[in-house]
Design a protein around this motif. Sequence first.
Motif, short mmCIF file in Angstrom:
data_model
loop_
_atom_site.label_atom_id
_atom_site.label_comp_id
_atom_site.label_asym_id
_atom_site.label_seq_id
_atom_site.Cartn_x
_atom_site.Cartn_y
_atom_site.Cartn_z
N ASP A 54 77.48 58.51 69.34
CA ASP A 54 78.38 57.43 69.12
C ASP A 54 79.73 57.99 68.21
N ILE A 55 79.51 58.82 67.21
CA ILE A 55 80.56 59.24 66.59
C ILE A 55 81.60 60.22 67.40
N VAL A 56 81.14 60.98 68.06
CA VAL A 56 81.95 61.94 69.09
C VAL A 56 82.65 61.21 70.00
N LYS A 57 82.16 60.02 70.74
CA LYS A 57 82.85 59.37 71.62
C LYS A 57 83.82 58.60 71.18
N ALA A 58 83.42 58.00 69.86
CA ALA A 58 84.29 57.04 69.29
C ALA A 58 85.83 57.83 68.78
N VAL A 59 85.30 59.09 68.48
CA VAL A 59 86.68 59.95 67.94
C VAL A 59 87.29 60.37 69.02
N PHE A 60 86.73 60.70 70.09
CA PHE A 60 87.43 61.10 71.22
C PHE A 60 88.37 59.90 71.94
N LYS A 61 87.95 58.78 71.76
CA LYS A 61 88.63 57.34 72.07
C LYS A 61 88.99 57.29 73.39
N SER A 62 89.96 57.39 73.93
CA SER A 62 90.16 56.93 75.29
C SER A 62 89.94 58.16 76.33
N SER A 208 76.95 70.66 57.98
CA SER A 208 77.69 69.56 59.04
C SER A 208 77.68 69.75 60.25
N LEU A 209 78.12 69.01 61.04
CA LEU A 209 77.98 69.31 62.57
C LEU A 209 79.68 69.12 63.05
N SER A 210 79.75 69.95 64.07
CA SER A 210 81.02 70.24 64.62
C SER A 210 81.01 70.13 65.95
N VAL A 211 82.03 69.63 66.87
CA VAL A 211 82.13 69.84 68.28
C VAL A 211 82.62 71.47 68.58
N GLN A 226 93.19 67.13 68.99
CA GLN A 226 93.39 65.58 69.27
C GLN A 226 92.31 65.13 68.49
N PHE A 227 91.00 65.54 68.49
CA PHE A 227 89.55 65.27 68.09
C PHE A 227 89.81 65.15 66.43
N ASP A 228 90.64 66.18 65.90
CA ASP A 228 90.46 66.48 64.45
C ASP A 228 91.39 65.37 63.90
N ALA A 233 92.22 59.99 61.12
CA ALA A 233 92.83 58.65 61.29
C ALA A 233 91.47 57.69 61.27
N MET A 234 90.60 57.85 61.63
CA MET A 234 89.49 56.87 61.77
C MET A 234 88.80 56.78 60.26
N LYS A 235 88.76 58.12 59.56
CA LYS A 235 88.29 58.19 58.04
C LYS A 235 89.47 57.27 57.18
N GLU A 236 90.74 57.42 57.35
CA GLU A 236 91.54 56.81 56.72
C GLU A 236 91.74 55.21 56.78
#
Length: 266
Positions: A54-62, A208-211, A226-228, A233-236
Motif C-alpha cells: 500500500d505504501i509503495v503504490k501510494a508513493v509511486f502515485k500515478s 528499514s525497508l527500501s525499494v 521520483q519515489f524519494d 512530500a507525503m511525510k511533510e
Amino acid sequence: MNRAVTVIYNYCVIAIVLLGVSNITHAQTKPISLAGNKVASLIDGPESPALAIDIVKAVFKSQDVTVQATTQAWLGSGLRSGKYIGFIDHYSLNEPKNGYVYSKPYLQLNLHIAGREANVVNITRLDKIYRQRLGVENRFANTDMLRTERSVSWARSPSFISNIQQLAEQRVRYIIADKYMLDEFNKLLIANGEAPLYLSGASIYSPSLSVALRNDADNANTLIEQFDANLSAMKESGEYSKLVSLASEQPSVLDEALYAEIIRKW
C-alpha cells in the motif's frame, strides 16, 4: 542563407529535445513490475492487507505499479528473467547488492523480544538472554547482520505464525519479531480474552525497508528519485502518517482462522 540554416538548425535541436523528453516520459509511464517475499499483512495477495505494498503504490502515485507477493526462489528467478524490474523488501539488515539502485527507506520495522513473562520488558540487549533459544523468522535470520550474531541460539521459523507456534508450544521461551506483527497478534489475544504478550521495552533492531530497482531497468535512477521525492512530500503533508496509522486503528489484520488453534491452546 545563413539565417535559413540557423532556423533549420534550431528546429532540429528542438525536435531532438522533444524526442528525448518523449522517451523519458514513455519510460516513466511504462508499467513498473515489482515483487517482494510474501509476509502476512505486509506483502500479501490483492485480497489481503499488505501495508508495504500500500505504501509503495501510494508513493509511486500515478505510475502504473504492480507488486507481486512471492517466494524468495520465484523472486530471484523473476528478477533474472526481467519479469520484475525490482523488489520492495530490501532490509537494511542486509548490505546493498551490486546492480541495483535503492530508494530511501519507506518503512521502519522495530524488532522486539516477546514472551509470556513480565521480565521481558527489561530485556534491552540480546546478551541479557545469553545463549538462550530465541525464535525468529527466516526473513530476519537470513540477513547479513543476524547471521553473525552469536549471543543467542536462533530457533528459525519460515513465517510469523510459525514463530508464534514455537512460543505457544514452549519450544522457546522468547521470540523476536516485528512490533507491528506482535501488536496485531496481541489484538487477537485480547479479543479472545487472553492476556497479551509482553514486549521488550526497547527495540533490539530497527531495520528499514527500501525499494530496489535493477540499474539496467529503463530510467531506474529517475524512478527512484521520483519515489524519494514523493515519499518526502507525503511525510511533510501528513499523508504518510495517515496511511500508516490506519493499521493501528483497525481490528487485527491477521487471519483469525489461521490462529484459532494456537489461541485455543494458549
